[in-house]
Scaffold this motif. Structure first.
Motif, PDB file in Angstrom:
ATOM      1  N   ASP A 151      10.133   0.640   0.596  1.00  6.71           N
ATOM      2  CA  ASP A 151       9.470   1.414  -0.451  1.00  6.71           C
ATOM      3  C   ASP A 151       8.115   0.784  -0.730  1.00  6.71           C
ATOM      4  OD1 ASP A 151      11.477   3.404  -1.138  1.00  6.71           O
ATOM      5  OD2 ASP A 151      12.666   1.740  -1.931  1.00  6.71           O
ATOM      6  N   GLY A 152       7.285   1.472  -1.508  1.00  9.40           N
ATOM      7  CA  GLY A 152       5.991   0.911  -1.870  1.00  9.40           C
ATOM      8  C   GLY A 152       5.039   1.966  -2.376  1.00  9.40           C
ATOM      9  N   ASP A 153       3.878   1.524  -2.807  1.00 12.06           N
ATOM     10  CA  ASP A 153       2.905   2.405  -3.453  1.00 12.06           C
ATOM     11  C   ASP A 153       2.414   3.540  -2.566  1.00 12.06           C
ATOM     12  OD1 ASP A 153       3.129   0.766  -5.642  1.00 12.06           O
ATOM     13  OD2 ASP A 153       1.296  -0.381  -5.224  1.00 12.06           O
ATOM     14  N   LEU A 154       2.402   3.333  -1.253  1.00 11.80           N
ATOM     15  CA  LEU A 154       1.862   4.350  -0.343  1.00 11.80           C
ATOM     16  C   LEU A 154       2.893   5.386   0.098  1.00 11.80           C
ATOM     17  CD1 LEU A 154      -0.307   2.092   2.037  1.00 11.80           C
ATOM     18  CD2 LEU A 154      -1.027   3.288  -0.046  1.00 11.80           C
ATOM     19  N   LYS A 155       4.125   5.216  -0.322  1.00  9.03           N
ATOM     20  CA  LYS A 155       5.203   6.000   0.283  1.00  9.03           C
ATOM     21  C   LYS A 155       5.090   7.498   0.025  1.00  9.03           C
ATOM     22  CE  LYS A 155      10.156   5.939   1.127  1.00  9.03           C
ATOM     23  NZ  LYS A 155      11.428   5.211   0.915  1.00  9.03           N
ATOM     24  N   ASP A 156       4.862   7.896  -1.200  1.00  7.94           N
ATOM     25  CA  ASP A 156       4.843   9.329  -1.520  1.00  7.94           C
ATOM     26  C   ASP A 156       3.813  10.084  -0.688  1.00  7.94           C
ATOM     27  OD1 ASP A 156       6.858   8.941  -3.329  1.00  7.94           O
ATOM     28  OD2 ASP A 156       5.571   8.986  -5.102  1.00  7.94           O
ATOM     29  N   ARG A 211       7.506  -3.271   3.274  1.00  4.59           N
ATOM     30  CA  ARG A 211       6.935  -2.586   2.120  1.00  4.59           C
ATOM     31  C   ARG A 211       5.899  -1.565   2.587  1.00  4.59           C
ATOM     32  NH1 ARG A 211       3.955  -6.415  -0.159  1.00  4.59           N
ATOM     33  NH2 ARG A 211       4.478  -7.939   1.437  1.00  4.59           N
ATOM     34  N   TRP A 212       5.840  -0.438   1.907  1.00  5.69           N
ATOM     35  CA  TRP A 212       4.870   0.599   2.247  1.00  5.69           C
ATOM     36  C   TRP A 212       3.554   0.263   1.532  1.00  5.69           C
ATOM     37  CZ3 TRP A 212       6.315   5.955   4.099  1.00  5.69           C
ATOM     38  CH2 TRP A 212       7.530   5.946   4.774  1.00  5.69           C
ATOM     39  N   THR A 213       2.889  -0.745   2.074  1.00  2.00           N
ATOM     40  CA  THR A 213       1.628  -1.219   1.513  1.00  2.00           C
ATOM     41  C   THR A 213       0.589  -1.290   2.616  1.00  2.00           C
ATOM     42  OG1 THR A 213       2.245  -3.539   1.904  1.00  2.00           O
ATOM     43  CG2 THR A 213       2.808  -2.593  -0.260  1.00  2.00           C
TER      44      THR A 213
END
Length: 374
Positions: free
Chosen positions: A225-230, A194-196
């Motif tokens: 994927d995850g909250d930090l991805k963008d 996870r992109w956390t």
């Protein structure tokens, strides 16, 4: 015993895709059989698994009365007793707390496995009357017959919070060597998670930016994927680093990614919330697949990665050191391959799913015999 006896396998949210290690942990059982119980199905039920959703079986007050007030309805008691279970194994501390009244009502010995954040996050370690786990934590540790931290790091975390040392046995996370094997290796570096904050993906992105042209000829595949991805993808683009971004990949599809990778990166770190890994399963999957690891000195990672032998270890958040070790691995493929081979050998002996699964069955059988439920 020719016919396997049932034990209750409690996880409040059953079959979460990222927690496939739970049912696989029972895969080598021969004398016991799991009856999965919980309140919510989060993913498909594994083929052949037997499941009871608890919600419809509660009495007045429903799920809230069961969780908050420890009420086990006659209907629930009757349904579970029909299987004549001999023990109860709960996955995660919170599920252990919820399972307490069932174990008591049915007279079953209780074992609980801790995997990471359930032992480290401030929300789980602070004193709180509102949260069921927090107010029932001491009772869980007193009444459970066995506590299974997934790494020595988690054991130390639990000890520091007052868990009884004499009830704890470290039971490492493991993966199945029949599923994870080396394939035809490519110049491929893989991150999967996870992109956390806890996964340390930001440290890896910064390290990749430092490597620049040293990545030429290599493919970098960042799975998840995850909250930090963008924001982090924007950082990659700004640094001119090209990567593959396949998004979330089902657990059943991960073997092919590790099989072709030379390098696995596991840059985990402790989050501000206190959340920490137990022993990241990706480490074991990658090692069984013959990958050399570039990882951090975080949680149970140091228990499976031998610095300089099966990969390299750097301090949490140290992007410069991570870039340096990755550069060594990119340029010295022979040494990288040797570390991958050494990692597989180590994982085959010390982190083998079939061995660990048989150990878990033995633990539960021993509890049942001691409690005279079998």
């Amino acid at each position: 015993m020719s016919t396997p006896r049932y034990f209750l396998a409690y996880c409040d949210k059953l079959f979460t895709p990222s927690e496939s290690f739970i049912p696989r942990g029972y895969s080598a059982f021969s004398k016991l059989k799991p009856l999965y119980i919980g309140h919510e199905l989060k993913g498909p039920v594994p083929e052949g698994a037997e499941v009871i959703e608890l919600g419809p079986l509660h009495g007045p007050g429903g799920e809230a009365a069961f969780k908050q007030l420890e009420r086990v309805s006659p209907k629930l008691e009757e349904a579970l007793k029909a299987y004549e279970p001999v023990a109860l194994h709960a996955s995660f501390g919170k599920s252990g707390a919820y399972a307490l009244p069932i174990a008591k009502k049915l007279g079953l010995p209780l074992a609980v496995t801790y995997y990471g954040g359930d032992a480290t996050k401030t929300t789980n370690t602070k004193n709180s009357f509102i949260r069921v786990y927090n107010r029932r934590r001491a009772k869980l540790w007193k009444e459970a017959e066995l506590i299974l931290p997934c790494s020595n790091f988690i054991r130390e975390e639990l000890l520091s919070k007052g868990a009884p040392e004499d009830k704890m046995v470290v039971h490492h996370n493991t993966a199945d060597p029949a599923r994870f094997e080396p394939g035809e290796k490519k110049d491929l570096m893989v991150f999967a998670g996870r992109w956390t904050e806890k996964k340390g993906i930001d440290t890896l992105i910064a390290a990749l930016a430092r490597l620049g042209e040293e990545l030429e000829g290599w493919t970098v595949r960042l799975i998840g994927d995850g909250d930090l991805k963008d924001g982090l993808v924007a950082d990659l683009e700004a640094a001119g680093v090209e990567v593959e971004l396949p998004g979330w990949v089902p657990a059943d599809d991960m073997p092919k990614h590790w099989a072709e990778a030379r390098i696995a990166v596991v840059p985990s770190k402790r989050a501000k919330s206190g959340d920490a890994e137990g022993l990241p399963l990706v480490c074991i999957e990658a090692m069984l697949s013959g990958c050399a690891l570039a990882a951090t000195r975080h949680a149970g990672i140091t228990e499976c990665v031998k610095d300089g032998e099966t990969g390299y270890l750097v301090d949490e958040g140290d992007e410069a050191a991570l870039a340096d070790r990755l550069a060594r691995m990119l340029t010295d493929k022979a040494r990288t391959a040797a570390m991958g081979e050494a990692g597989r050998e180590f994982a085959m002996t010390d982190f083998n799913l079939q061995n660990q699964s048989r150990k878990l069955e033995t633990y539960l059988l021993d509890l049942a015999e001691k409690a005279e439920t079998i």
